[in-house]
Design a protein around this motif. Structure first.
Motif, PDB file in Angstrom:
ATOM      1  N   TYR A 169       0.832  -1.208   0.000  1.00 27.54           N
ATOM      2  CA  TYR A 169       0.000   0.000   0.000  1.00 27.54           C
ATOM      3  C   TYR A 169       0.862   1.252   0.000  1.00 27.54           C
ATOM      4  N   GLN A 170       1.873   1.311   0.861  1.00 31.73           N
ATOM      5  CA  GLN A 170       2.740   2.485   0.928  1.00 31.73           C
ATOM      6  C   GLN A 170       3.603   2.609  -0.329  1.00 31.73           C
ATOM      7  N   MET A 171       4.048   1.485  -0.875  1.00 33.20           N
ATOM      8  CA  MET A 171       4.814   1.528  -2.124  1.00 33.20           C
ATOM      9  C   MET A 171       3.964   2.108  -3.255  1.00 33.20           C
ATOM     10  N   GLY A 172       2.705   1.661  -3.336  1.00 28.67           N
ATOM     11  CA  GLY A 172       1.825   2.178  -4.371  1.00 28.67           C
ATOM     12  C   GLY A 172       1.595   3.674  -4.242  1.00 28.67           C
ATOM     13  N   LEU A 173       1.354   4.143  -3.020  1.00 30.02           N
ATOM     14  CA  LEU A 173       1.159   5.581  -2.804  1.00 30.02           C
ATOM     15  C   LEU A 173       2.428   6.363  -3.142  1.00 30.02           C
ATOM     16  N   ALA A 174       3.596   5.803  -2.789  1.00 31.89           N
ATOM     17  CA  ALA A 174       4.855   6.493  -3.083  1.00 31.89           C
ATOM     18  C   ALA A 174       5.090   6.597  -4.586  1.00 31.89           C
ATOM     19  N   LEU A 175       4.798   5.532  -5.317  1.00 31.25           N
ATOM     20  CA  LEU A 175       4.957   5.574  -6.775  1.00 31.25           C
ATOM     21  C   LEU A 175       3.991   6.580  -7.403  1.00 31.25           C
ATOM     22  N   LYS A 176       2.769   6.608  -6.922  1.00 27.57           N
ATOM     23  CA  LYS A 176       1.784   7.570  -7.433  1.00 27.57           C
ATOM     24  C   LYS A 176       2.249   9.000  -7.176  1.00 27.57           C
ATOM     25  N   THR A 177       2.728   9.266  -5.966  1.00 23.13           N
ATOM     26  CA  THR A 177       3.202  10.610  -5.625  1.00 23.13           C
ATOM     27  C   THR A 177       4.390  11.009  -6.478  1.00 23.13           C
ATOM     28  N   GLU A 178       5.328  10.098  -6.667  1.00 20.96           N
ATOM     29  CA  GLU A 178       6.503  10.397  -7.489  1.00 20.96           C
ATOM     30  C   GLU A 178       6.100  10.689  -8.929  1.00 20.96           C
ATOM     31  N   LEU A 179       5.148   9.928  -9.443  1.00 25.15           N
ATOM     32  CA  LEU A 179       4.686  10.144 -10.811  1.00 25.15           C
ATOM     33  C   LEU A 179       4.006  11.501 -10.951  1.00 25.15           C
ATOM     34  N   TYR A 189      13.529   5.756  -9.908  1.00 28.42           N
ATOM     35  CA  TYR A 189      12.817   5.501  -8.642  1.00 28.42           C
ATOM     36  C   TYR A 189      11.822   4.357  -8.831  1.00 28.42           C
ATOM     37  N   ALA A 190      11.090   4.375  -9.937  1.00 29.13           N
ATOM     38  CA  ALA A 190      10.082   3.342 -10.190  1.00 29.13           C
ATOM     39  C   ALA A 190      10.728   1.972 -10.349  1.00 29.13           C
ATOM     40  N   GLU A 191      11.854   1.897 -11.038  1.00 23.88           N
ATOM     41  CA  GLU A 191      12.531   0.619 -11.220  1.00 23.88           C
ATOM     42  C   GLU A 191      13.029   0.070  -9.879  1.00 23.88           C
ATOM     43  N   ALA A 192      13.565   0.946  -9.039  1.00 25.65           N
ATOM     44  CA  ALA A 192      14.035   0.508  -7.725  1.00 25.65           C
ATOM     45  C   ALA A 192      12.871  -0.003  -6.886  1.00 25.65           C
ATOM     46  N   MET A 193      11.749   0.709  -6.926  1.00 23.57           N
ATOM     47  CA  MET A 193      10.580   0.302  -6.156  1.00 23.57           C
ATOM     48  C   MET A 193      10.024  -1.025  -6.682  1.00 23.57           C
ATOM     49  N   ALA A 194      10.032  -1.200  -8.005  1.00 27.34           N
ATOM     50  CA  ALA A 194       9.533  -2.445  -8.592  1.00 27.34           C
ATOM     51  C   ALA A 194      10.346  -3.637  -8.114  1.00 27.34           C
ATOM     52  N   ASN A 195      11.654  -3.496  -8.049  1.00 25.37           N
ATOM     53  CA  ASN A 195      12.487  -4.600  -7.607  1.00 25.37           C
ATOM     54  C   ASN A 195      12.273  -4.915  -6.135  1.00 25.37           C
ATOM     55  N   ALA A 196      12.073  -3.885  -5.320  1.00 23.11           N
ATOM     56  CA  ALA A 196      11.771  -4.118  -3.903  1.00 23.11           C
ATOM     57  C   ALA A 196      10.427  -4.818  -3.754  1.00 23.11           C
ATOM     58  N   MET A 197       9.454  -4.444  -4.575  1.00 21.67           N
ATOM     59  CA  MET A 197       8.142  -5.074  -4.512  1.00 21.67           C
ATOM     60  C   MET A 197       8.214  -6.531  -4.951  1.00 21.67           C
ATOM     61  N   ILE A 198       9.017  -6.826  -5.956  1.00 23.50           N
ATOM     62  CA  ILE A 198       9.158  -8.208  -6.423  1.00 23.50           C
ATOM     63  C   ILE A 198       9.705  -9.102  -5.309  1.00 23.50           C
TER      64      ILE A 198
END
Length: 324
Positions: A169-179, A189-198
């Protein structure tokens, strides 16, 4: 679509879903195949266009859409990507979902997260307006993120509807805010977050939790120098986490971890810090406009440059220039 029976309880089945999705593509019936890497695909499933989308941001391996959709009843479909649905609208609503012939009937609340692996047939119905973030992860991104320590052909995800997952949930909100704040500069930033989510998905939503290799000690001196030299020589470019990791023959997940151990910064933080440091030096060259400096250090426009500059330095580029 036949309405879901109201009196049926949740039916649960352990679905074995290969990461590459090949084992579960339907040969007969052929539900609508949706490729969410394409900009207008969501209009084949939803009544309204997304309020926000990452398609123009150049993200690699992950796509984001932010939706507000009215009550709906959808035909059977399958996604070519793994879908992560993050519910952000506070009022609870009821969702009925038929996944590969199995019924889910749940109350959905703010913060609930659903996971639909690629190529699993799905049919959905909901009774209230819905606001949600939809993250679409390319199956190839899983293989790229984990190939060093795990055989990707043995990784299997489970469908998951809908339960709280505070981290996603927090990752999704952070990606939305960054976008929203910096579309053009959000790729790394998005690629780094995607790898952490994986990594999180593999630990908590795989049929067999993989043993992820633990790295320590950081990058070797030669590899660190190779990457840092490249970054400093290309600060004006749209740097990619995947490309940096490929330079040293590592997966993005482990590269990012070792890079932070070596430098104290995540890759996107390191790059941002040194872009600002270079900009501070360039501001003492009066022949360069602030807009030109922003471009030279890798920002899409002066507005993004000003925002990041003030966040890191506590002052504005104009104030630094006046001191010169």
């Amino acid at each position: 679509m036949t309405p879901f029976p109201e009196n049926l309880s949740i039916l649960y089945i352990l679905l074995r879903v290969k990461i590459n999705g090949e084992d579960d593509v339907m040969e007969n019936g052929k539900p609508l195949a949706l490729d969410f890497s394409k900009q207008d695909t969501s209009l084949q499933l939803f009544e309204r266009s997304p309020l926000l989308t990452s398609h123009a941001a150049g993200w690699n391996g992950i796509h984001l859409e932010f939706h507000h959709q009215p009550p709906a009843e959808k035909s059977e479909y399958r996604s070519l990507q793994h879908l992560i649905i993050i519910h952000t609208l506070p009022p609870p609503s009821t969702e009925r979902r038929l996944i590969d012939g199995c019924l889910w009937h749940e109350e959905i609340a703010q913060g609930d997260v659903g996971i639909l692996p690629a190529n699993i047939p799905c049919q959905t119905q909901w009774d209230m307006p819905r606001q949600f973030i939809m993250l679409c992860l390319e199956p190839t991104q899983f293989s790229r993120a984990i190939h060093e320590s795990i055989d990707p052909d043995r990784v299997e995800l489970l469908p998951h509807f809908p339960k709280p997952d505070p981290l996603i949930y927090q990752m999704g909100l952070a990606l939305k805010t960054e976008l929203e704040r910096d579309r053009a500069g959000s790729r790394l930033y998005a690629e780094a977050m995607a790898n952490a989510m994986i990594v999180h998905l593999l630990k908590h939503y795989a049929v067999h939790t993989p043993v992820v290799q633990d790295y320590s000690g950081g990058l070797s001196r030669s590899k660190l120098k190779q990457v840092i030299d490249y970054i400093h020589n290309h600060l004006d470019r749209d740097l990619s986490l995947n490309a940096l990791a490929a330079m040293v023959q590592m997966s993005p997940t482990y590269f990012a971890r070792l890079f932070k151990q070596s430098t104290g910064f995540a890759p996107h933080q390191y790059i941002l810090h040194h872009r600002i440091e270079l900009a501070k030096r360039l501001l003492f060259q009066p022949e360069l406009s602030i807009a030109e400096i922003a471009y030279r250090v890798g920002f899409a426009n002066q507005g993004h440059f000003n925002r990041h500059f003030k966040k890191l330095t506590g002052t504005t580029p104009g104030s630094i220039r006046q001191q010169s």
